[in-house]
Design an enzyme around this catalytic site. Structure first.
Site, short mmCIF file in Angstrom:
data_model
loop_
_atom_site.label_atom_id
_atom_site.label_comp_id
_atom_site.label_asym_id
_atom_site.label_seq_id
_atom_site.Cartn_x
_atom_site.Cartn_y
_atom_site.Cartn_z
N ALA A 12 -21.79 4.06 15.76
CA ALA A 12 -22.71 5.20 15.86
C ALA A 12 -22.38 6.26 14.81
O ALA A 12 -23.27 6.79 14.14
CB ALA A 12 -22.66 5.80 17.27
N ALA A 34 -10.28 9.15 15.51
CA ALA A 34 -8.94 9.12 16.08
C ALA A 34 -8.12 7.94 15.58
O ALA A 34 -6.90 7.98 15.61
CB ALA A 34 -9.04 9.08 17.61
N CYS A 43 -17.05 -5.93 17.63
CA CYS A 43 -17.66 -7.14 18.22
C CYS A 43 -16.99 -8.41 17.70
O CYS A 43 -17.10 -9.47 18.32
CB CYS A 43 -19.15 -7.18 17.90
SG CYS A 43 -20.01 -5.66 18.29
C1 LIG Z 1 -14.54 -7.22 22.25
C2 LIG Z 1 -15.88 -6.58 22.11
C3 LIG Z 1 -16.96 -7.36 21.73
C4 LIG Z 1 -18.22 -6.78 21.60
N1 LIG Z 1 -19.28 -7.56 21.23
C5 LIG Z 1 -20.51 -7.01 21.09
C6 LIG Z 1 -21.60 -7.80 20.68
O1 LIG Z 1 -21.46 -9.01 20.44
N2 LIG Z 1 -22.82 -7.20 20.54
C7 LIG Z 1 -23.00 -5.86 20.78
O2 LIG Z 1 -24.12 -5.37 20.62
N3 LIG Z 1 -21.96 -5.08 21.18
C8 LIG Z 1 -20.73 -5.62 21.34
N4 LIG Z 1 -19.68 -4.83 21.71
C9 LIG Z 1 -19.90 -3.40 21.98
C10 LIG Z 1 -19.83 -2.59 20.69
O3 LIG Z 1 -18.64 -2.86 20.02
C11 LIG Z 1 -19.92 -1.11 21.03
O4 LIG Z 1 -21.13 -0.90 21.72
C12 LIG Z 1 -19.88 -0.25 19.78
O5 LIG Z 1 -18.66 -0.40 19.12
C13 LIG Z 1 -20.08 1.21 20.14
O6 LIG Z 1 -19.97 1.97 18.99
P1 LIG Z 1 -19.65 3.53 19.08
O7 LIG Z 1 -19.63 4.02 17.67
O8 LIG Z 1 -20.54 4.20 20.02
O9 LIG Z 1 -18.20 3.64 19.74
P2 LIG Z 1 -16.80 2.95 19.49
O10 LIG Z 1 -16.93 1.68 18.74
O11 LIG Z 1 -16.11 2.94 20.81
O12 LIG Z 1 -16.04 3.97 18.52
C14 LIG Z 1 -15.67 5.25 18.93
C15 LIG Z 1 -15.15 5.99 17.72
O13 LIG Z 1 -14.83 7.32 18.14
C16 LIG Z 1 -13.51 7.64 17.74
N5 LIG Z 1 -13.02 8.65 18.70
C17 LIG Z 1 -12.98 8.59 20.04
N6 LIG Z 1 -12.53 9.76 20.55
C18 LIG Z 1 -12.28 10.55 19.49
C19 LIG Z 1 -11.80 11.87 19.34
N7 LIG Z 1 -11.48 12.63 20.40
N8 LIG Z 1 -11.64 12.38 18.09
C20 LIG Z 1 -11.97 11.63 17.00
N9 LIG Z 1 -12.44 10.39 17.08
C21 LIG Z 1 -12.60 9.86 18.31
C22 LIG Z 1 -12.77 6.32 17.72
O14 LIG Z 1 -11.61 6.40 16.92
C23 LIG Z 1 -13.87 5.42 17.12
O15 LIG Z 1 -13.91 5.59 15.72
C24 LIG Z 1 -18.40 -5.38 21.85
C25 LIG Z 1 -17.30 -4.60 22.24
C26 LIG Z 1 -16.06 -5.20 22.36
C27 LIG Z 1 -14.89 -4.34 22.78
#
Ligand SMILES: Cc1cc2nc3c(=O)[nH]c(=O)nc-3n(C[C@H](O)[C@H](O)[C@H](O)COP(=O)(O)OP(=O)(O)OC[C@H]3O[C@@H](n4cnc5c(N)ncnc54)[C@H](O)[C@@H]3O)c2cc1C
Length: 465
Positions: A12, A34, A43
């Site tokens: 995101a 972080a 994924c």
């Molecule tokens: C093993 C696994 C397999 C997956 N497979 C799939 C798939 O096949 N298809 C699919 O659609 N989805 C899949 N997903 C889900 C997908 O990975 C997540 O939906 C996606 O990564 C979400 O992205 P995000 O940016 O919202 O959050 P995240 O990927 O959780 O990233 C959060 C970010 O915020 C940062 N952060 C958090 N708190 C703080 C803070 N206080 N200060 C600074 N930085 C902070 C972290 O360091 C990180 O950079 C999978 C997830 C996992 C764990």
């Protein structure tokens, strides 16, 4: 010059940053995260653990240089610790513990999710792992290579548990999958869950359903996984994969309202109630297009789209997130299972009058070598005939993912079963049939609806193709 601050550097956060830059050449973009792994494919972690992806660096969607070349300032290993939404300042702490105060004009919160820590005694000890971040995968990988466990228990039969069960089996480990409910992958109907279980068992994964774990006890280098007084698995390591919850501490403490499953409330513009503050990805609620209400659907696909919307709006745009229909696909060994839209029980709860049919058919013309059976469960509304959802299970070669995407497109457009049948879909004997399996399902649905059945149809026989 507008100062855009983004908290979080995964799907995101990066999508927001890149879109903001695309739309506005002049703004200043700072991303704090972080961890040290900007824009890595979480994924892909199961495939890193399996050894199919040999080098974790390959999981990067983009290199750090590719990101910074877009004039995005990256502060890795910097954790945001406090939001001051009135003064528009975020406190950020580096690994050494020093705090800097970063001012912003527009803020995007993209802090993602955290693995849910179930109430299991002993869940927080060495040798018990979670899989959610690059760091957590390194810890598990290190354990696997240095301690060389032979048997691993996985707690949780959701898609991450299943993918990891396959990965560890691929690596030569014996896996026991402990599942609280009766069926693995509770996001699909139990008959399809039973097929996935059969696939797992064909690969010597022991599946123990209705087995809520109460404790993990360490005995030397071994772990006994317990349900009450009974030991249900005796293993060398445990992986807990019981789902995720939104990581919203920052937003909650700053007073942002929380909604479904404790995720941050946003509107279709990914705007929070606080002017100039957007949020996206696994930390926010997601509009469900069929339910027309906010749900919690943490997926990478959604996080990318929401991030893009937040990024564009943070630089003055007016983009809307169109909503999700809950499309998902998982590969478990040679089997692929996918769903989109609503299950029958979800449709009922939402006030629809659903009818679900199930067909088993060939994924391409049976005379051409390699044809495999596939199962389709199609749900549509009896009164309007509007398609409400589909579930599919078949072989890796069976085009399951793309066929579910056709239904997802239909759901987006509000298509009826008749319209699904009318689509001009592609055909060549090695890949399909003149009537695609989806259309065969649509015809079966219409037939069943016209016959006035009140129960789900199971049609194990091949339908004419
Ligand atoms: C093993 C696994 C397999 C997956 N497979 C799939 C798939 O096949 N298809 C699919 O659609 N989805 C899949 N997903 C889900 C997908 O990975 C997540 O939906 C996606 O990564 C979400 O992205 P995000 O940016 O919202 O959050 P995240 O990927 O959780 O990233 C959060 C970010 O915020 C940062 N952060 C958090 N708190 C703080 C803070 N206080 N200060 C600074 N930085 C902070 C972290 O360091 C990180 O950079 C999978 C997830 C996992 C764990």
């Amino acid at each position: 010059m507008t100062q855009i601050l983004i908290i979080g550097g995964s799907d995101a956060g990066i999508s927001a940053a890149l879109r903001a830059r695309e739309v506005d050449e002049t703004c200043q973009i700072t991303m704090v995260m972080a961890d040290a792994y900007p824009n890595y494919s979480i994924c892909g972690l199961p495939y890193y653990l399996s050894g199919e992806v040999k080098d974790w660096h390959a999981l990067a969607h983009r290199t750090r240089d590719e990101i910074t070349s877009q004039r995005i300032t990256l502060l890795t290993d910097h954790e945001a610790t406090r939001l001051d939404l009135t003064e528009r300042i975020v406190d950020v702490r580096d690994r050494a513990g020093s705090i800097q105060r970063v001012a912003y004009d527009q803020l995007v919160i993209a802090t993602g999710a955290m693995p849910r820590r179930p109430a299991i005694d002993g869940v927080d000890q060495e040798g018990v792992f979670f899989l959610h971040s690059m760091e957590s995968s390194f810890a598990f990988q290190r354990f696997l290579t240095t301690q060389r466990p032979r048997r691993v228990a996985i707690v949780g039969g959701g898609y991450i548990g299943l993918e990891t069960a396959e990965a560890l089996t691929h690596r030569g480990l014996r896996v026991t999958l402990l599942q609280r409910g009766a069926s693995v992958l509770s996001t699909v109907d139990p008959t399809l869950g039973a097929s996935i279980r059969a696939t797992l068992e064909r690969h010597r994964v022991t599946v123990l359903p209705e087995m809520p774990v109460s404790a993990i006890e360490r005995h030397g280098k071994r772990f006994q996984v317990r349900r009450g007084a009974n030991t249900i698995a005796d293993v060398d390591a445990v992986l807990v994969a019981t789902g995720v919850e939104p990581n919203t501490t920052l937003g909650r403490v700053a007073g942002l309202p929380l909604g479904a499953r404790g995720a941050i409330v946003v509107d279709e513009r990914m705007a929070t109630v606080n002017p100039g503050v957007y949020a996206a990805g696994d930390c926010v609620v997601t509009l469900h297009r069929l339910l027309q209400e906010p749900t919690y659907l943490p997926l990478g696909t959604t996080a990318h789209k929401q991030g893009r919307v937040a990024g564009e709006n943070a630089v003055g745009g007016d983009l809307r997130f169109a909503g999700s229909v809950g499309t998902q696909v998982v590969r478990v060994f040679e089997t692929v299972i996918a769903r989109t839209g609503l299950l029958e029980r979800e449709a009922l709860a939402a006030g629809y009058a659903p009818l679900t049919i199930e067909i088993t058919t060939w994924d391409h013309k049976a005379y051409y070598p390699g044809a495999q059976e596939m199962v389709i469960r199609l749900t549509a509304d009896r009164e309007t005939t509007r398609v409400l959802g589909a579930q599919m299970l078949g072989a890796v070669s069976g085009g399951i993912a793309k066929r579910i995407d056709v239904v997802a497109a239909g759901l987006y457009a509000g298509m009826t079963a008749g319209e699904l049948n009318d689509l001009d879909l592609s055909y060549t004997p090695p890949l399909g049939s003149p009537w695609d399996p989806l259309q065969t399902a649509a015809q079966a649905w219409l037939h069943e609806r016209d016959a006035g059945s009140s129960s789900s149809l199971t049609s194990p026989a091949q339908l004419p193709q």
